[in-house]
Design a protein around this motif. Structure first.
Motif, PDB file in Angstrom:
ATOM      1  N   ASN A  30       0.812  -1.223   0.000  1.00 20.08           N
ATOM      2  CA  ASN A  30       0.000   0.000   0.000  1.00 20.08           C
ATOM      3  C   ASN A  30       0.842   1.269   0.000  1.00 20.08           C
ATOM      4  O   ASN A  30       0.393   2.331   0.441  1.00 20.08           O
ATOM      5  CB  ASN A  30      -0.985   0.036   1.175  1.00 20.08           C
ATOM      6  N   PHE A  31       2.085   1.180  -0.515  1.00 19.16           N
ATOM      7  CA  PHE A  31       2.902   2.370  -0.696  1.00 19.16           C
ATOM      8  C   PHE A  31       2.340   3.217  -1.840  1.00 19.16           C
ATOM      9  O   PHE A  31       1.653   2.709  -2.731  1.00 19.16           O
ATOM     10  CB  PHE A  31       4.335   1.983  -1.089  1.00 19.16           C
ATOM     11  N   ALA A  32       2.668   4.497  -1.810  1.00 20.61           N
ATOM     12  CA  ALA A  32       2.526   5.332  -2.996  1.00 20.61           C
ATOM     13  C   ALA A  32       3.840   5.237  -3.770  1.00 20.61           C
ATOM     14  O   ALA A  32       4.895   4.965  -3.190  1.00 20.61           O
ATOM     15  CB  ALA A  32       2.244   6.776  -2.607  1.00 20.61           C
ATOM     16  N   VAL A  33       3.768   5.439  -5.090  1.00 21.67           N
ATOM     17  CA  VAL A  33       4.933   5.286  -5.955  1.00 21.67           C
ATOM     18  C   VAL A  33       4.979   6.454  -6.931  1.00 21.67           C
ATOM     19  O   VAL A  33       3.936   6.876  -7.454  1.00 21.67           O
ATOM     20  CB  VAL A  33       4.879   3.947  -6.730  1.00 21.67           C
ATOM     21  N   ALA A  34       6.177   6.961  -7.184  1.00 26.01           N
ATOM     22  CA  ALA A  34       6.356   8.006  -8.195  1.00 26.01           C
ATOM     23  C   ALA A  34       7.655   7.744  -8.946  1.00 26.01           C
ATOM     24  O   ALA A  34       8.699   7.536  -8.335  1.00 26.01           O
ATOM     25  CB  ALA A  34       6.377   9.387  -7.566  1.00 26.01           C
TER      26      ALA A  34
ATOM     27  N   PHE B 173      13.139  11.824   6.594  1.00 28.81           N
ATOM     28  CA  PHE B 173      12.024  11.393   5.752  1.00 28.81           C
ATOM     29  C   PHE B 173      11.569   9.972   6.102  1.00 28.81           C
ATOM     30  O   PHE B 173      11.745   9.044   5.314  1.00 28.81           O
ATOM     31  CB  PHE B 173      12.422  11.450   4.279  1.00 28.81           C
ATOM     32  N   PRO B 174      10.998   9.760   7.284  1.00 26.73           N
ATOM     33  CA  PRO B 174      10.491   8.419   7.599  1.00 26.73           C
ATOM     34  C   PRO B 174       9.403   8.018   6.604  1.00 26.73           C
ATOM     35  O   PRO B 174       8.491   8.787   6.331  1.00 26.73           O
ATOM     36  CB  PRO B 174       9.936   8.573   9.014  1.00 26.73           C
ATOM     37  N   GLY B 175       9.552   6.824   6.042  1.00 22.15           N
ATOM     38  CA  GLY B 175       8.576   6.360   5.057  1.00 22.15           C
ATOM     39  C   GLY B 175       9.003   6.587   3.628  1.00 22.15           C
ATOM     40  O   GLY B 175       8.202   6.370   2.713  1.00 22.15           O
TER      41      GLY B 175
ATOM     42  N   PRO C 297       1.832   3.685   4.104  1.00 21.96           N
ATOM     43  CA  PRO C 297       2.955   3.749   5.056  1.00 21.96           C
ATOM     44  C   PRO C 297       4.270   4.195   4.460  1.00 21.96           C
ATOM     45  O   PRO C 297       5.233   4.419   5.198  1.00 21.96           O
ATOM     46  CB  PRO C 297       3.056   2.299   5.559  1.00 21.96           C
ATOM     47  N   GLY C 298       4.346   4.324   3.144  1.00 20.78           N
ATOM     48  CA  GLY C 298       5.605   4.724   2.548  1.00 20.78           C
ATOM     49  C   GLY C 298       5.434   5.263   1.148  1.00 20.78           C
ATOM     50  O   GLY C 298       4.362   5.154   0.539  1.00 20.78           O
ATOM     51  N   LEU C 299       6.523   5.855   0.655  1.00 21.18           N
ATOM     52  CA  LEU C 299       6.580   6.369  -0.714  1.00 21.18           C
ATOM     53  C   LEU C 299       7.844   5.835  -1.364  1.00 21.18           C
ATOM     54  O   LEU C 299       8.950   6.024  -0.834  1.00 21.18           O
ATOM     55  CB  LEU C 299       6.614   7.902  -0.715  1.00 21.18           C
ATOM     56  N   LEU C 300       7.693   5.174  -2.510  1.00 23.97           N
ATOM     57  CA  LEU C 300       8.838   4.790  -3.328  1.00 23.97           C
ATOM     58  C   LEU C 300       9.019   5.864  -4.387  1.00 23.97           C
ATOM     59  O   LEU C 300       8.153   6.044  -5.251  1.00 23.97           O
ATOM     60  CB  LEU C 300       8.604   3.427  -3.991  1.00 23.97           C
ATOM     61  N   LEU C 301      10.123   6.573  -4.315  1.00 21.76           N
ATOM     62  CA  LEU C 301      10.429   7.632  -5.278  1.00 21.76           C
ATOM     63  C   LEU C 301      11.613   7.187  -6.125  1.00 21.76           C
ATOM     64  O   LEU C 301      12.705   6.958  -5.593  1.00 21.76           O
ATOM     65  CB  LEU C 301      10.748   8.944  -4.557  1.00 21.76           C
ATOM     66  N   VAL C 302      11.402   7.077  -7.431  1.00 13.37           N
ATOM     67  CA  VAL C 302      12.442   6.655  -8.361  1.00 13.37           C
ATOM     68  C   VAL C 302      12.890   7.859  -9.176  1.00 13.37           C
ATOM     69  O   VAL C 302      12.072   8.509  -9.834  1.00 13.37           O
ATOM     70  CB  VAL C 302      11.930   5.545  -9.309  1.00 13.37           C
TER      71      VAL C 302
ATOM     72  N   LEU D 121       8.153  17.666   0.821  1.00 12.75           N
ATOM     73  CA  LEU D 121       8.256  16.208   0.755  1.00 12.75           C
ATOM     74  C   LEU D 121       8.006  15.595   2.124  1.00 12.75           C
ATOM     75  O   LEU D 121       7.311  14.580   2.250  1.00 12.75           O
ATOM     76  CB  LEU D 121       9.645  15.810   0.239  1.00 12.75           C
ATOM     77  N   GLN D 122       8.555  16.222   3.153  1.00 12.64           N
ATOM     78  CA  GLN D 122       8.322  15.769   4.519  1.00 12.64           C
ATOM     79  C   GLN D 122       6.829  15.814   4.855  1.00 12.64           C
ATOM     80  O   GLN D 122       6.279  14.879   5.460  1.00 12.64           O
ATOM     81  CB  GLN D 122       9.113  16.672   5.473  1.00 12.64           C
ATOM     82  N   GLY D 123       6.172  16.894   4.448  1.00 11.36           N
ATOM     83  CA  GLY D 123       4.740  17.005   4.692  1.00 11.36           C
ATOM     84  C   GLY D 123       3.936  15.965   3.938  1.00 11.36           C
ATOM     85  O   GLY D 123       2.992  15.372   4.476  1.00 11.36           O
ATOM     86  N   LEU D 124       4.315  15.713   2.681  1.00 13.48           N
ATOM     87  CA  LEU D 124       3.603  14.714   1.884  1.00 13.48           C
ATOM     88  C   LEU D 124       3.715  13.327   2.510  1.00 13.48           C
ATOM     89  O   LEU D 124       2.742  12.571   2.524  1.00 13.48           O
ATOM     90  CB  LEU D 124       4.162  14.703   0.459  1.00 13.48           C
ATOM     91  N   LEU D 125       4.883  13.006   3.044  1.00 15.77           N
ATOM     92  CA  LEU D 125       5.051  11.702   3.695  1.00 15.77           C
ATOM     93  C   LEU D 125       4.129  11.565   4.902  1.00 15.77           C
ATOM     94  O   LEU D 125       3.572  10.485   5.158  1.00 15.77           O
ATOM     95  CB  LEU D 125       6.514  11.508   4.118  1.00 15.77           C
TER      96      LEU D 125
END
Length: 442
Positions: free
Chosen positions: A84-88, A277-279, A238-243, A225-229
């Motif tokens: 259930n991570f978000a991904v970008a 940046f936790p998450g 619970p997390g964001l995968l940023l590529v 970015l901190q706020g978005l997390l």
């Protein structure tokens, strides 16, 4: 080695095959095509679990052109979405997304944000889900319907207290967005969510309503970015995968911009490792030349130190927990295995499944793999895209549609320069035209 394809839906199979027919990396459903990635599964799954528990991870992926860097990161993205991570996925480029301007990177992140429920851009749905969660929390705490808006304001202040110390405008814009939504001021709400996503040139009237001003800058982007997390975590992600893909393009920009970009990357890595940046699971991709060459990472000693990884041993013993991962690249055998899996996926939903499996048997798939690699100067590592495109569009489609089509009899491999990428074209140009062109050491 057999692969279970039973979980692939007809729609997912069609999407996979259509992408391969176009010579593109599929956006999803990549598990059955993940040949050679099993070695990374345990390590990346453990890292994703750690990020979901409020840790943060940085990873650098290295591989030559065609080695599957984009495939790897999308495969990783699927595993992240299963949690259930978000991904970008953000493409770094000198003109569109310069790395030394983190406000632009953040803007592309918001535009490309995706979840298992929403395709890009999922930015506004995530914001809306966050406010819905806050309203549910307010009701659970005993607030009446009339008291909910005020309670939500208090929750916003509390949840974003840490962020407000570095990016107070993020929290202010969120409150303004919520107030505009409550008062059905659609224009203001849309303007403020665009500003939260880093979009420039938002109407001044909308910004004044929320008490924010100006556009996002390089340093403000880190706070956003901190706020978005925080918003993601509280809305069930619970997390964001940023590529950050194709970071090697930094080697081709002006030296001053390159130095700024490398320093921005160093800054990002340090912020990730500091726990700011936790998450966040941050991944960059690049070629060996970027990591090892004088115009890339080695140009900035502190960055080179942070990414230093020992690749002097046999690739079989590469450490998947290391900060830098080396993609193994394809051999003829692994390319053949990949082609067989694609054929089986194609046949699974076809009317003439048996004809496909017998007309395009394992031996033929191997022959085609060797033929395509041969047209590219024997460079198997860059052959997967073209090989799969030829296999699907030139062979499997014809066998499926014409009952008397025999690929061994009726098909001769043709490769046009117009269908090749720059790297493939260079490899094809260096390939011998015939046996007479092969130099022998006599």
């Amino acid at each position: 080695m057999t692969t279970d394809l039973s979980n692939l839906s007809p729609a997912r199979r069609a999407q996979l095959i259509d992408a391969l027919r176009r010579g593109a990396v599929p956006e999803s459903g990549l598990g059955p095509l993940a040949v050679g990635l099993g070695r990374f599964e345990a390590a990346v799954d453990a890292e994703l679990d750690a990020v979901a528990a409020a840790s943060s991870v940085f990873k650098a992926v290295r591989g030559e052109y065609g080695s599957g860097k984009t495939f790897f990161t999308r495969w990783l993205g699927e595993r992240a979405k299963q949690r259930n991570f978000a991904v970008a996925e953000v493409q770094v480029s000198e003109n569109e997304t310069p790395l030394h301007k983190l406000e632009t990177v953040y803007r592309r992140l918001s535009e490309r944000l995706a979840t298992s429920s929403f395709p890009p851009s999922a930015f506004r749905p995530v914001i809306d889900a966050w406010f819905y969660a806050l309203e549910e929390d307010a009701l659970a705490a005993g607030a009446t319907d009339d008291e909910v808006p005020t309670a939500v304001e208090e929750f916003v202040a509390g949840r974003l207290a840490e962020v407000s110390r570095t990016a107070p405008m993020f929290a202010a814009a969120l409150r303004g967005y919520h107030q505009a939504q409550e008062s059905s001021d659609t224009t203001t709400a849309e303007s403020l969510v665009a500003w939260l996503g880093g979009q420039p040139h938002v109407a001044a009237a909308a910004r004044r309503t929320a008490g924010v001003r100006g556009d996002l800058d390089h340093f403000g982007a880190l706070g956003f970015l901190q706020g978005l997390l925080t918003v993601l975590r509280d809305s069930g992600h619970p997390g964001l995968l940023l590529v950050l893909d194709e970071v090697e393009t930094l080697q081709r920009v002006r030296s001053d911009a390159r130095d700024k970009a490398l320093n921005a990357l160093r800054q990002l890595i340090d912020e990730v490792h500091s726990g700011r940046f936790p998450g966040l699971y941050l991944v960059i991709t690049g070629t060996p030349a970027f990591y090892d060459g004088s115009q890339g990472v080695q140009r900035l000693a502190p960055l080179a130190q942070r990414l230093a990884t020992d690749f002097s041993t046999d690739a079989r013993f590469d450490n998947p927990r290391a900060v830098q991962l080396r993609l193994p690249g394809f051999t003829v055998d692994s390319l053949t295995e990949l082609g067989i899996r694609v054929r089986d996926i194609y046949a699974l939903g076809a009317d003439h499944a048996q004809r496909l499996r017998t007309g395009v048997d394992d031996a033929y798939v191997g022959d085609l793999a060797r033929a395509v690699a041969g047209r590219l100067g024997g460079k198997v590592g860059i052959a997967p895209r073209l090989f799969l495109k030829k296999l699907v569009s030139d062979v499997l489609d014809r066998v499926d549609q014409f009952d008397d089509f025999d690929p061994r009899e009726h098909y001769a491999l043709t490769v046009s320069s117009t269908e090749l990428s720059t790297v493939e074209r260079n490899a094809a140009a260096a390939a011998p035209e015939s046996a007479d062109d092969i130099a022998l050491d006599l």
